[in-house]
Design an enzyme around this catalytic site. Structure first.
Site, short mmCIF file in Angstrom:
data_model
loop_
_atom_site.label_atom_id
_atom_site.label_comp_id
_atom_site.label_asym_id
_atom_site.label_seq_id
_atom_site.Cartn_x
_atom_site.Cartn_y
_atom_site.Cartn_z
N CYS A 95 5.80 -3.55 -9.52
CA CYS A 95 5.66 -2.77 -8.28
C CYS A 95 5.92 -1.28 -8.51
CB CYS A 95 6.57 -3.32 -7.20
SG CYS A 95 8.31 -3.39 -7.70
N LYS A 151 11.83 -19.05 -0.67
CA LYS A 151 10.48 -19.56 -0.91
C LYS A 151 9.92 -18.92 -2.18
CE LYS A 151 6.30 -18.41 0.35
NZ LYS A 151 5.48 -18.89 -0.81
N GLU A 200 -3.18 0.49 -5.11
CA GLU A 200 -2.43 -0.25 -6.12
C GLU A 200 -3.32 -1.31 -6.75
OE1 GLU A 200 2.01 -2.17 -6.41
OE2 GLU A 200 0.80 -2.78 -4.69
N GLU A 221 10.63 -4.90 0.00
CA GLU A 221 10.27 -4.10 -1.17
C GLU A 221 8.81 -4.39 -1.43
OE1 GLU A 221 8.90 -3.36 -4.53
OE2 GLU A 221 10.31 -4.85 -5.34
#
Length: 510
Positions: free
Chosen positions: A300, A191, A401, A266
């Site tokens: 990331c 996806k 973050e 992850e």
């Protein structure tokens, strides 16, 4: 041309046929409900194209195609060398179409074209080739027990793998997941991120051209809460691999638990970059810039918390500010001189701006940036590279973050303090240490709680090296030989030459 394709001309003048459908069973098809999602050019906020969005019934169809392909001898029993050659052909086709793929990636995502073409596509091609080389090298082992028994293990594919990729590196993250899944004999339903579906759909045309049997690779678009959720909780999916936020990763875990799927996650990070007094200051500044400002800060593993030892704190601050001002050229991502394009969406743009306001209100010192960048035609989701100093560990901008061109900088006194503060986070994806004392560097690398630690560099990852985190930054590893483990089961096979009485020691209990 069918309404499953649309002819587009990108801002750089490149014309190409853009698929709009779901890629299932080697064909582009409309979604059952006919729903669509629209891709937006983040540079000027204009619509690029609308594509069909999958719902649960479309996910069912894609999974059924993948399951049928997994059982079909044309894929299941394919000679492993032939499977590797098929993947090499796929990589060759990507190479031949790399200018078009890089164009789509830049248009849809906002990253500089030079980066998409020279770095991202190079990684995509390299990853597929790397795992193509492993296709005929997957093996088990013989285990010596006694002359009366033959025992050995084999590595078997898991089955149907659901893969959910993020919007910051659409093609690269697809390659990271497709490579090990395919070389070990699995089938895939991938996806794409709803924000950046276009390059993945174009990749579907190359899947068919390469000659993969129908159903081996399927690409679907759609919203995460619909298509992503349906894939994660599907009872006929054997594995879920997800890259994205920690919050979404936790939800994926819950949904995958319905049939105890194998999972690889992850997720987020707030990675530290530690600079000691004895570091090469110029190198520390250059790598610190790459570590946070590269890809619009949408990485990331971005080293977004910089900790500098007191003795060089002021020098570092001044040098880093000057280097960012000189190097982080914000502009049209199709221009050669551009280092930083727009944030991927309006939502992400507004998220970064909200953290800027938080930093100001909490009392951190705004050294540079801190506002929308309006000098690119007055439109688009551009943000001036932002630096906050005098940041305290309890501030929101230090702990959460941000995922943008946004860095916080603080000082420390001792090595022990640096370790404690580097580890004071719920995340554990990456970290960087700068020192000329190599013993100190490796000592720090051992004590910092992260899946990856760079010594005298930042974010210079390699497809041959395992990638992944600890704590709330994920589960499992991608890339390198370790990436194969996420897509295979070890099956033990035992053959005994004669019947014998089982003893208590040889019985298995549960």
């Amino acid at each position: 041309m069918s309404d499953l394709f649309v002819e587009l001309t990108a801002p750089n003048g490149r014309k190409y046929p853009q698929p709009r459908g779901l890629f299932i069973n080697n064909e582009f098809v409309k979604s059952k409900a006919g729903e669509t999602i629209t891709s937006i050019n983040p540079s000027d906020e204009s619509e690029i194209a609308s594509v069909y969005a999958a719902g649960p019934e479309d996910v069912d169809m894609a999974v059924a195609a993948a399951r049928k392909a997994f059982k079909d001898p044309s894929w299941r029993d394919m000679d492993t060398t032939a499977r590797g050659e098929l993947m090499y052909k796929f990589a060759q086709l990507i190479e031949e179409h790399k200018e078009t793929l890089a164009t789509i990636e830049t248009w849809d995502n906002g990253k500089p074209y030079s980066v998409a073409l020279n770095e991202d596509l190079g990684e995509v091609i390299g990853t597929i080739k790397y795992y193509a080389g492993y296709a005929n090298k997957i093996h088990g082992q013989v285990i010596d027990t006694s002359p009366a028994k033959l025992a050995y293990t084999i590595r078997e594919p898991l089955g149907v793998c659901g893969q959910i990729i993020p919007w910051n590196y659409p093609l690269a993250m697809a390659a990271w997941k497709l490579g090990p899944a395919l070389c070990t004999g699995n089938t895939v339903v991938l996806k794409a991120a709803e924000q950046t579906p276009l390059s993945i759909l174009y990749l579907g045309t190359l899947v068919k051209e390469a000659g993969f049997p129908p159903g081996v690779i399927n690409f679907i678009n759609g919203e995460g809460r619909k298509a992503g959720a349906a894939l994660a909780q599907h009872l006929d999916v054997d594995k879920i691999a997800f890259t994205g936020s920690t919050g979404t990763g936790k939800e994926i875990m819950k949904m995958a638990a319905v049939n105890m799927k194998n999972i690889t996650l992850e997720t987020g990070g707030k990675s530290p970059l530690v600079v000691f007094d004895d570091a090469d200051l110029d190198q520390a500044v250059k790598w610190a810039h790459i570590g946070i400002m590269y890809n619009q800060g949408q990485v990331c593993t971005a080293t977004s918390r910089i900790l500098v030892q007191e003795g060089i704190y002021d020098k570092f601050i001044e040098a880093f500010k000057d280097y960012v001002a000189k190097t982080s050229v914000v502009g049209d991502p199709f221009k050669d001189e551009t280092f930083q394009g727009p944030q991927v969406t309006k939502t992400q743009f507004e998220r970064v701006l909200s953290y800027i306001e938080s930093g100001k209100s909490e009392g951190a010192t705004l050294l540079a940036g801190g506002e929308a960048y309006k000098n690119v035609g007055g439109k688009g989701f551009f943000i001036a590279p932002t630096i906050f100093t005098d940041v305290k560990d309890n501030m929101k901008i230090y702990r959460e973050e941000v995922f943008g061109p946004f860095v916080v900088i603080g000082s420390f006194k001792t090595e022990e303090e640096a370790i404690e503060r580097a580890n004071d986070t719920t995340y554990g994806l990456g970290a960087a240490v700068f020192t000329e004392n190599i013993a100190k560097g490796h000592r720090m690398a051992r004590l910092i709680e992260a899946g990856m630690v760079w010594i005298n560099s930042s974010n210079d990852s390699d497809i041959r090296i395992p990638f992944g985190g600890v704590k709330q930054s994920g589960i499992g590893r991608e890339l390198g030989e370790a990436g194969l483990e996420a897509y295979t089961n070890k099956k033990a096979r035992l053959s005994t030459s004669r019947c014998r009485q089982l003893t208590n020691k040889s019985r298995l209990s549960t």
